[in-house]
Design a protein around this motif. Structure first.
Motif, mmCIF file in Angstrom:
data_model
loop_
_atom_site.group_PDB
_atom_site.id
_atom_site.type_symbol
_atom_site.label_atom_id
_atom_site.label_comp_id
_atom_site.label_asym_id
_atom_site.label_seq_id
_atom_site.Cartn_x
_atom_site.Cartn_y
_atom_site.Cartn_z
ATOM 1 N N MET A 1 0.831 -1.185 0.000
ATOM 2 C CA MET A 1 0.000 0.000 0.000
ATOM 3 C C MET A 1 0.874 1.246 0.000
ATOM 4 S SD MET A 1 -1.294 0.069 3.990
ATOM 5 C CE MET A 1 -2.237 1.555 3.729
ATOM 6 N N GLU A 159 2.014 -5.081 2.239
ATOM 7 C CA GLU A 159 0.949 -5.404 3.182
ATOM 8 C C GLU A 159 1.076 -6.848 3.657
ATOM 9 O OE1 GLU A 159 -3.058 -4.426 2.045
ATOM 10 O OE2 GLU A 159 -2.338 -2.894 0.639
ATOM 11 N N THR A 161 -0.197 -10.489 4.868
ATOM 12 C CA THR A 161 -1.376 -11.276 4.507
ATOM 13 C C THR A 161 -2.242 -11.486 5.743
ATOM 14 O OG1 THR A 161 -0.128 -12.424 2.792
ATOM 15 C CG2 THR A 161 -2.188 -13.444 3.522
ATOM 16 N N TYR A 287 -6.702 1.918 6.936
ATOM 17 C CA TYR A 287 -5.301 1.788 6.543
ATOM 18 C C TYR A 287 -4.453 1.163 7.649
ATOM 19 C CZ TYR A 287 -2.153 5.288 8.705
ATOM 20 O OH TYR A 287 -1.314 5.966 9.549
ATOM 21 N N LYS A 288 -4.793 1.423 8.907
ATOM 22 C CA LYS A 288 -4.048 0.798 9.998
ATOM 23 C C LYS A 288 -4.313 -0.704 10.045
ATOM 24 C CE LYS A 288 -4.000 4.983 12.874
ATOM 25 N NZ LYS A 288 -2.568 5.270 12.865
ATOM 26 N N ARG A 290 -4.971 -2.578 7.419
ATOM 27 C CA ARG A 290 -4.201 -3.170 6.322
ATOM 28 C C ARG A 290 -2.735 -3.319 6.697
ATOM 29 N NH1 ARG A 290 -5.542 0.423 1.192
ATOM 30 N NH2 ARG A 290 -4.077 -1.042 0.217
ATOM 31 N N LEU A 291 -2.185 -2.315 7.367
ATOM 32 C CA LEU A 291 -0.786 -2.393 7.795
ATOM 33 C C LEU A 291 -0.565 -3.496 8.817
ATOM 34 C CD1 LEU A 291 0.442 1.304 8.216
ATOM 35 C CD2 LEU A 291 1.245 -0.385 6.573
ATOM 36 N N GLY A 293 -2.339 -6.263 9.058
ATOM 37 C CA GLY A 293 -2.787 -7.570 8.598
ATOM 38 C C GLY A 293 -4.117 -7.974 9.201
ATOM 39 N N SER A 357 -9.361 -8.957 1.548
ATOM 40 C CA SER A 357 -8.159 -8.402 2.174
ATOM 41 C C SER A 357 -8.174 -6.892 2.276
ATOM 42 C CB SER A 357 -6.918 -8.832 1.394
ATOM 43 O OG SER A 357 -6.995 -8.363 0.062
ATOM 44 N N SER A 358 -9.231 -6.251 1.817
ATOM 45 C CA SER A 358 -9.232 -4.790 1.882
ATOM 46 C C SER A 358 -10.642 -4.269 2.038
ATOM 47 C CB SER A 358 -8.600 -4.172 0.629
ATOM 48 O OG SER A 358 -9.452 -4.347 -0.477
#
Length: 368
Positions: A1, A159, A161, A287-288, A290-291, A293, A357-358
């Motif tokens: 990302m 990113e 998994t 976004y946090k 995603r960072l 996982g 995943s997002s």
């Protein structure tokens, strides 16, 4: 990302003057390019470049690559719509690529093109920004803000998994309680509202005075309320994501797109309602997550505050007040925000499979 690393430049007086002149000339060039594009109704980047490149380069004394970036800035401005002629602020941000700006991260130094020639300027930043700069790629924006120069560099971060999970942490967003999770933990918005009222009253008083000193204080106050609220949202989103990660759960939030057009506020509530930074809080959680996982899912929020989490009975009368929920059928009583968060959790559990995943992909699976 992609994340943005912000560093603060430490130019000398001469270098600062050169940077200001560069921004001023580049944005004047953008205005000239925009005028040609508007009158010729040419809005594509390649077409604008072909139409204006040589004349702008000769007229403004800019390097070839700076002209290219100015053309790109104008073309991007017209992507929103082509009904209004675009103009640019005198010291608006300008993008630099690797041909006109290079980094020496070991020395905390940048070499940047200016109208007076290349300048080597030191910069300062925190440890997190240093780590981000290790994965820097693409363009960097030169920003002039309140007498200081900053560089905003695009960084590409891998990113992790997300792990498979079988439970959900539901999160209800609100104004009185900024966020409440399905475990019963709430984050109050009282301090944010108190700050908003204080700054609103202070601004009104200073504007009424109208002296030079009052205007100076107004400029000094500018953005402080927004920064305080942004910091509060960062803290809340970080805690929510950390909790979900430590307990191996998905984060479920409300799909609040167009919420302002769907809700009504009385006159005395309008300032408080418009100050509700729910979108920023949701994006920070996204976004946090995603960072970290952590998976994230958005669900339909309709009637989550009116539906009993215990028996499923939905009735407007269940919501006794802002904080009190009493089911008219089974008489289950609890905090209204906790009840809504548990309904959000239940709706997220009904979405199968929970493997997206997002946040963007989950928006397509909103429960109805």
């Amino acid at each position: 990302m992609k994340l943005i690393a912000q560093v603060k430049l430490l130019p000398t007086k001469e270098q600062a003057k050169a940077l200001k002149e560069t921004l001023e000339r580049a944005n004047t060039a953008c205005d000239a390019i925009s005028t040609v594009a508007w009158h010729s109704k040419t809005f594509g980047q390649y077409a604008i470049h072909k139409l204006t490149y040589h004349s702008i380069k000769d007229s403004f004394g800019l390097s070839a690559q700076v002209v290219v970036r100015c053309v790109a800035k104008v073309a991007d401005a017209y992507k929103l719509d082509k009904e209004t002629k675009r103009t640019f602020k005198t010291y608006g941000a300008i993008a630099f690529d690797d041909r006109i700006l290079s980094w020496q991260t070991d020395k905390q130094l940048v070499s940047i093109w200016t109208v007076t020639g290349r300048q080597k300027i030191p910069y300062t930043c925190g440890e997190r920004q240093k780590r981000l700069l290790e994965s820097r790629m693409g363009e960097t924006d030169l920003v002039y803000r309140k007498g200081q120069f900053y560089l905003l560099a695009v960084c590409e971060i891998p990113e992790p998994t997300p792990a498979d999970v079988d439970d959900v942490l539901g999160v209800d967003f609100g104004i009185t309680k900024l966020a409440t999770d399905s475990d019963g933990l709430s984050y109050s918005g009282e301090k944010v509202e108190a700050k908003r009222q204080w700054y609103a009253e202070r601004r009104a008083t200073l504007q009424k005075v109208g002296t030079r000193s009052a205007k100076r204080h107004l400029r000094k106050m500018s953005g402080k309320q927004r920064h305080y609220q942004s910091d509060t949202n960062h803290v809340i989103s970080k805690r929510l994501v950390e909790k979900a990660k430590c307990t191996n759960r998905t984060v479920a939030v409300e799909e609040l797109t167009h919420i302002r057009s769907r809700t009504k506020a009385r006159k005395y509530q309008r300032a408080k309602h418009s100050n509700w930074a729910f979108r920023q809080l949701r994006e920070l959680v996204s976004y946090k997550a995603r960072l970290a996982g952590v998976r994230m899912v958005a669900v339909d929020p309709r009637h989550t505050s009116q539906t009993c989490n215990a028996c499923g009975h939905c009735e407007k009368g269940n919501r006794k007040s802002q904080s009190e929920f009493v089911c008219q059928l089974c008489h289950h009583s609890t905090n209204a925000d906790v009840n809504a968060a548990r309904n959000i959790r239940a709706r997220a559990l009904s979405i199968a499979p929970m493997v997206a995943s997002s946040f963007a992909t989950q928006r397509q699976a909103v429960a109805l």
